[in-house]
Design a protein around this motif. Structure first.
Motif, PDB file in Angstrom:
ATOM      1  N   LEU A 232       0.811  -1.206   0.000  1.00  0.00           N
ATOM      2  CA  LEU A 232       0.000   0.000   0.000  1.00  0.00           C
ATOM      3  C   LEU A 232       0.847   1.260   0.000  1.00  0.00           C
ATOM      4  O   LEU A 232       0.358   2.348  -0.321  1.00  0.00           O
ATOM      5  CB  LEU A 232      -0.922   0.003   1.220  1.00  0.00           C
ATOM      6  CG  LEU A 232      -1.897  -1.172   1.328  1.00  0.00           C
ATOM      7  CD1 LEU A 232      -2.709  -1.072   2.610  1.00  0.00           C
ATOM      8  CD2 LEU A 232      -2.814  -1.239   0.124  1.00  0.00           C
ATOM      9  N   THR A 233       2.112   1.124   0.383  1.00  0.00           N
ATOM     10  CA  THR A 233       2.997   2.284   0.450  1.00  0.00           C
ATOM     11  C   THR A 233       3.464   2.707  -0.938  1.00  0.00           C
ATOM     12  O   THR A 233       3.534   3.899  -1.242  1.00  0.00           O
ATOM     13  CB  THR A 233       4.209   1.985   1.352  1.00  0.00           C
ATOM     14  OG1 THR A 233       3.744   1.601   2.648  1.00  0.00           O
ATOM     15  CG2 THR A 233       5.109   3.196   1.475  1.00  0.00           C
ATOM     16  N   CYS A 234       3.792   1.724  -1.779  1.00  0.00           N
ATOM     17  CA  CYS A 234       4.208   2.029  -3.148  1.00  0.00           C
ATOM     18  C   CYS A 234       3.035   2.631  -3.924  1.00  0.00           C
ATOM     19  O   CYS A 234       1.882   2.226  -3.745  1.00  0.00           O
ATOM     20  CB  CYS A 234       4.720   0.770  -3.842  1.00  0.00           C
ATOM     21  SG  CYS A 234       6.293   0.177  -3.183  1.00  0.00           S
ATOM     22  N   ALA A 235       3.333   3.583  -4.784  1.00  0.00           N
ATOM     23  CA  ALA A 235       2.282   4.340  -5.471  1.00  0.00           C
ATOM     24  C   ALA A 235       1.460   3.475  -6.413  1.00  0.00           C
ATOM     25  O   ALA A 235       0.271   3.725  -6.615  1.00  0.00           O
ATOM     26  CB  ALA A 235       2.915   5.500  -6.234  1.00  0.00           C
ATOM     27  N   VAL A 236       2.081   2.445  -6.999  1.00  0.00           N
ATOM     28  CA  VAL A 236       1.387   1.613  -7.982  1.00  0.00           C
ATOM     29  C   VAL A 236       0.923   0.319  -7.312  1.00  0.00           C
ATOM     30  O   VAL A 236       1.719  -0.362  -6.665  1.00  0.00           O
ATOM     31  CB  VAL A 236       2.317   1.287  -9.168  1.00  0.00           C
ATOM     32  CG1 VAL A 236       1.587   0.448 -10.203  1.00  0.00           C
ATOM     33  CG2 VAL A 236       2.831   2.579  -9.796  1.00  0.00           C
ATOM     34  N   PRO A 237      -0.353  -0.049  -7.421  1.00  0.00           N
ATOM     35  CA  PRO A 237      -0.853  -1.267  -6.780  1.00  0.00           C
ATOM     36  C   PRO A 237      -0.421  -2.514  -7.533  1.00  0.00           C
ATOM     37  O   PRO A 237      -1.074  -2.938  -8.489  1.00  0.00           O
ATOM     38  CB  PRO A 237      -2.377  -1.081  -6.826  1.00  0.00           C
ATOM     39  CG  PRO A 237      -2.622  -0.215  -8.021  1.00  0.00           C
ATOM     40  CD  PRO A 237      -1.442   0.704  -8.104  1.00  0.00           C
ATOM     41  N   ARG A 238       0.675  -3.093  -7.118  1.00  0.00           N
ATOM     42  CA  ARG A 238       1.193  -4.305  -7.731  1.00  0.00           C
ATOM     43  C   ARG A 238       1.463  -5.355  -6.662  1.00  0.00           C
ATOM     44  O   ARG A 238       1.367  -5.082  -5.465  1.00  0.00           O
ATOM     45  CB  ARG A 238       2.469  -3.992  -8.525  1.00  0.00           C
ATOM     46  CG  ARG A 238       2.243  -3.143  -9.765  1.00  0.00           C
ATOM     47  CD  ARG A 238       1.443  -3.900 -10.823  1.00  0.00           C
ATOM     48  NE  ARG A 238       1.304  -3.169 -12.068  1.00  0.00           N
ATOM     49  CZ  ARG A 238       0.286  -2.399 -12.368  1.00  0.00           C
ATOM     50  NH1 ARG A 238      -0.700  -2.239 -11.490  1.00  0.00           N
ATOM     51  NH2 ARG A 238       0.217  -1.778 -13.533  1.00  0.00           N
ATOM     52  N   GLY A 239       1.793  -6.581  -7.101  1.00  0.00           N
ATOM     53  CA  GLY A 239       1.936  -7.691  -6.173  1.00  0.00           C
ATOM     54  C   GLY A 239       3.374  -8.085  -5.932  1.00  0.00           C
ATOM     55  O   GLY A 239       4.205  -8.062  -6.843  1.00  0.00           O
TER      56      GLY A 239
ATOM     57  N   CYS B  65       6.043 -12.027  -9.746  1.00  0.00           N
ATOM     58  CA  CYS B  65       6.368 -10.941  -8.824  1.00  0.00           C
ATOM     59  C   CYS B  65       6.649  -9.644  -9.584  1.00  0.00           C
ATOM     60  O   CYS B  65       7.393  -9.624 -10.569  1.00  0.00           O
ATOM     61  CB  CYS B  65       7.567 -11.323  -7.962  1.00  0.00           C
ATOM     62  SG  CYS B  65       8.039 -10.056  -6.757  1.00  0.00           S
ATOM     63  N   ASP B  66       6.069  -8.546  -9.108  1.00  0.00           N
ATOM     64  CA  ASP B  66       6.230  -7.246  -9.752  1.00  0.00           C
ATOM     65  C   ASP B  66       7.393  -6.439  -9.191  1.00  0.00           C
ATOM     66  O   ASP B  66       7.729  -5.381  -9.739  1.00  0.00           O
ATOM     67  CB  ASP B  66       4.953  -6.414  -9.577  1.00  0.00           C
ATOM     68  CG  ASP B  66       3.817  -6.905 -10.459  1.00  0.00           C
ATOM     69  OD1 ASP B  66       4.077  -7.213 -11.636  1.00  0.00           O
ATOM     70  OD2 ASP B  66       2.672  -6.976  -9.981  1.00  0.00           O
ATOM     71  N   CYS B  67       8.006  -6.910  -8.110  1.00  0.00           N
ATOM     72  CA  CYS B  67       9.009  -6.092  -7.426  1.00  0.00           C
ATOM     73  C   CYS B  67      10.174  -5.666  -8.331  1.00  0.00           C
ATOM     74  O   CYS B  67      10.562  -4.499  -8.312  1.00  0.00           O
ATOM     75  CB  CYS B  67       9.532  -6.821  -6.192  1.00  0.00           C
ATOM     76  SG  CYS B  67      10.593  -5.822  -5.131  1.00  0.00           S
ATOM     77  N   PRO B  68      10.743  -6.570  -9.151  1.00  0.00           N
ATOM     78  CA  PRO B  68      11.892  -6.143  -9.966  1.00  0.00           C
ATOM     79  C   PRO B  68      11.518  -5.464 -11.271  1.00  0.00           C
ATOM     80  O   PRO B  68      12.382  -5.219 -12.112  1.00  0.00           O
ATOM     81  CB  PRO B  68      12.628  -7.458 -10.230  1.00  0.00           C
ATOM     82  CG  PRO B  68      11.627  -8.538 -10.068  1.00  0.00           C
ATOM     83  CD  PRO B  68      10.496  -8.007  -9.248  1.00  0.00           C
ATOM     84  N   THR B  69      10.254  -5.143 -11.467  1.00  0.00           N
ATOM     85  CA  THR B  69       9.831  -4.560 -12.737  1.00  0.00           C
ATOM     86  C   THR B  69       9.764  -3.043 -12.655  1.00  0.00           C
ATOM     87  O   THR B  69       9.767  -2.447 -11.579  1.00  0.00           O
ATOM     88  CB  THR B  69       8.445  -5.091 -13.159  1.00  0.00           C
ATOM     89  OG1 THR B  69       7.441  -4.549 -12.278  1.00  0.00           O
ATOM     90  CG2 THR B  69       8.403  -6.606 -13.090  1.00  0.00           C
ATOM     91  N   THR B  70       9.639  -2.431 -13.809  1.00  0.00           N
ATOM     92  CA  THR B  70       9.553  -0.971 -13.888  1.00  0.00           C
ATOM     93  C   THR B  70       8.230  -0.440 -13.348  1.00  0.00           C
ATOM     94  O   THR B  70       8.071   0.769 -13.172  1.00  0.00           O
ATOM     95  CB  THR B  70       9.715  -0.516 -15.346  1.00  0.00           C
ATOM     96  OG1 THR B  70       8.734  -1.193 -16.165  1.00  0.00           O
ATOM     97  CG2 THR B  70      11.105  -0.841 -15.859  1.00  0.00           C
ATOM     98  N   ALA B  71       7.285  -1.341 -13.058  1.00  0.00           N
ATOM     99  CA  ALA B  71       5.989  -0.908 -12.533  1.00  0.00           C
ATOM    100  C   ALA B  71       6.108  -0.388 -11.112  1.00  0.00           C
ATOM    101  O   ALA B  71       5.277   0.400 -10.665  1.00  0.00           O
ATOM    102  CB  ALA B  71       4.984  -2.056 -12.582  1.00  0.00           C
TER     103      ALA B  71
END
Length: 428
Positions: free
Chosen positions: A47-54, A80-86
């Motif tokens: 919830l802290t990161c601006a983009v809602p990803r998993g 996992c979205d963590c290492p992506t540009t999202a």
């Protein structure tokens, strides 16, 4: 001032904390799952990161430690979205920056919204148990499934009752044995079923819709708008004869109308483990249809929903609770099998990724210290041992007067000792 009692009690308390930590986090969270591709895994919403990803389990701990998160529990075909540009927050486990995951599906859960009522989930105020749909993997309140009256007040909720059914079993791992906190038992309890499928998903799977309301595929219905909700499980006719007419059943799909004659954990896998052999699943084209006759009450509910008839739709939502052994009960004839094969989790248990076991999990404080020394270069390990021996000698000298005089070591005494160490003082 609180006292520490004996050193034995203090060490025992620390050992207990280590054991509790090992039970809470028994896995090693040192590898992002991105390289494994789309898999079924526990997903966390940051919830802290601006983009809602998993996030995968490892990244939720290693990369987003101080961030506010919500556990979404297992999601299938998710990467996992963590290492992506999202996500602008860099991944500490997967150093390469990857492009956005275009195949991931981000439903309303990724906006922190759940259930058909679209209420936001607040673990601090939500009182009801929530149940996960096997097919769409959204979460539903018991009251929205007509299993109970919606509580009038909101208090802290228990662990979500993950009747995650795909996992007809993963569900069982996450499932709470208790019902909603402080409330009477629901109409259908956790022990009564093995998997849950919401009405929208039931309507999209022809064979499942055919089985709805028959034995082993429980529904929640009522005879009229002012009647109480009750279970429909194929053991009773369900409605009064006057409620269902022949006209109500005319629209049932002909392909589905042919008449017919506590639990293991779900499979999990690790990135380095052996690949599990899949059971060969195929239809039985020469077999007669063994599906049960459609339940007229259930079919009237589905037709009422499709026709947007408020009167019929109010008799039930169309949700289905599958009882244990439901996968073995499917008919696999040429009519029933196609709609099942498009949803593999209906035919066999899904594998759910879990991080590998932490080799340090369950070790005592002394064992953890020795393990840490073994991983250090020899010169640094020797320096560490010497420093430890010096501190031990200082501590023994400091505590000797307490033992001789029978005094209890207080928290202030311990703080004074370590403050003296930091200041480089010797001799007490």
């Amino acid at each position: 001032m609180a006292s520490l009692g004996s050193l034995t009690e203090f060490v025992a308390s620390q050992d207990e904390l280590v054991r509790e930590a090992a039970l809470t986090l028994p896995h090693e969270f040192s590898r992002c799952t991105y390289s494994l591709g789309p898999i079924r895994q526990a997903v966390y919403l940051c919830l802290t990161c601006a983009v809602p990803r998993g996030l995968c389990s490892s990244c939720s701990i290693a990369c987003h430690t101080d961030h506010e998160q919500i556990e979404l529990f297992p999601k299938r075909n998710f990467r996992c979205d963590c290492p992506t540009t999202a996500i602008p927050h860099g991944c500490t486990l997967h150093r390469s920056i990857e492009g956005e995951n275009m195949e991931n599906k981000y439903d309303q859960n990724f906006r922190s919204i759940f259930c058909r009522c679209s209420r936001p989930y607040d673990p601090k105020s939500e009182r009801e148990t929530m149940i996960q749909c096997l097919a769409c993997e959204d979460w539903f309140h018991e009251s929205c499934l007509h299993l109970r009256t919606r509580p009038s007040s909101r208090q802290a909720s228990p662990v979500p009752e993950t009747k995650v059914t795909t996992h007809d079993d993963d569900a069982n791992d996450n499932q709470s044995e208790a019902s909603s906190s402080g409330l009477p038992p629901p109409l259908i309890s956790a022990e009564d079923y093995d998997a849950f499928v919401c009405s929208s998903c039931v309507c999209s799977i022809d064979t499942l819709r055919r089985y709805a309301g028959t034995q082993g595929a429980i529904m929640v219905v009522r005879d009229a708008e002012d009647s109480s909700w009750r279970k429909l499980d194929g053991n009773a006719s369900g409605m009064n004869a006057s409620t269902t007419t022949e006209g109500d059943l005319l629209d049932i799909d002909d392909s589905l109308a042919a008449p017919g004659q506590k639990r293991s954990r779900s499979q999990s896998f690790h990135s380095e483990g052996p690949e599990r052999k899949k059971q060969h699943i195929s239809p039985e084209p020469s077999s007669p249809c063994l599906a049960p006759s459609p339940n007229p009450v259930a079919q009237a509910i589905f037709q009422g929903s499709q026709l947007l008839s408020d009167t019929k739709a109010s008799l039930g939502a169309g949700d289905v609770f599958l009882t244990e052994g439901w996968r073995e009960r499917w008919c696999r004839c040429s009519r029933c099998f196609p709609s099942l094969s498009g949803h593999p989790y209906l035919l066999e248990e899904e594998e759910t990724y879990e991080p590998p076991e932490d080799p340090d999990s369950g070790l005592s404080l002394e064992e953890l210290g020795m393990r840490a020394l073994e991983r250090l270069p020899r010169d640094r390990a020797i320096d560490g041992i010497r420093a430890f021996n010096d501190m031990r000698d200082d501590l023994l000298a400091y505590l000797r007067p307490f033992a001789q005089e029978g005094r209890i070591v207080s928290e202030a005494d311990v703080r004074l000792f370590f403050e003296s160490l930091r200041e480089g003082q010797r001799g007490y």
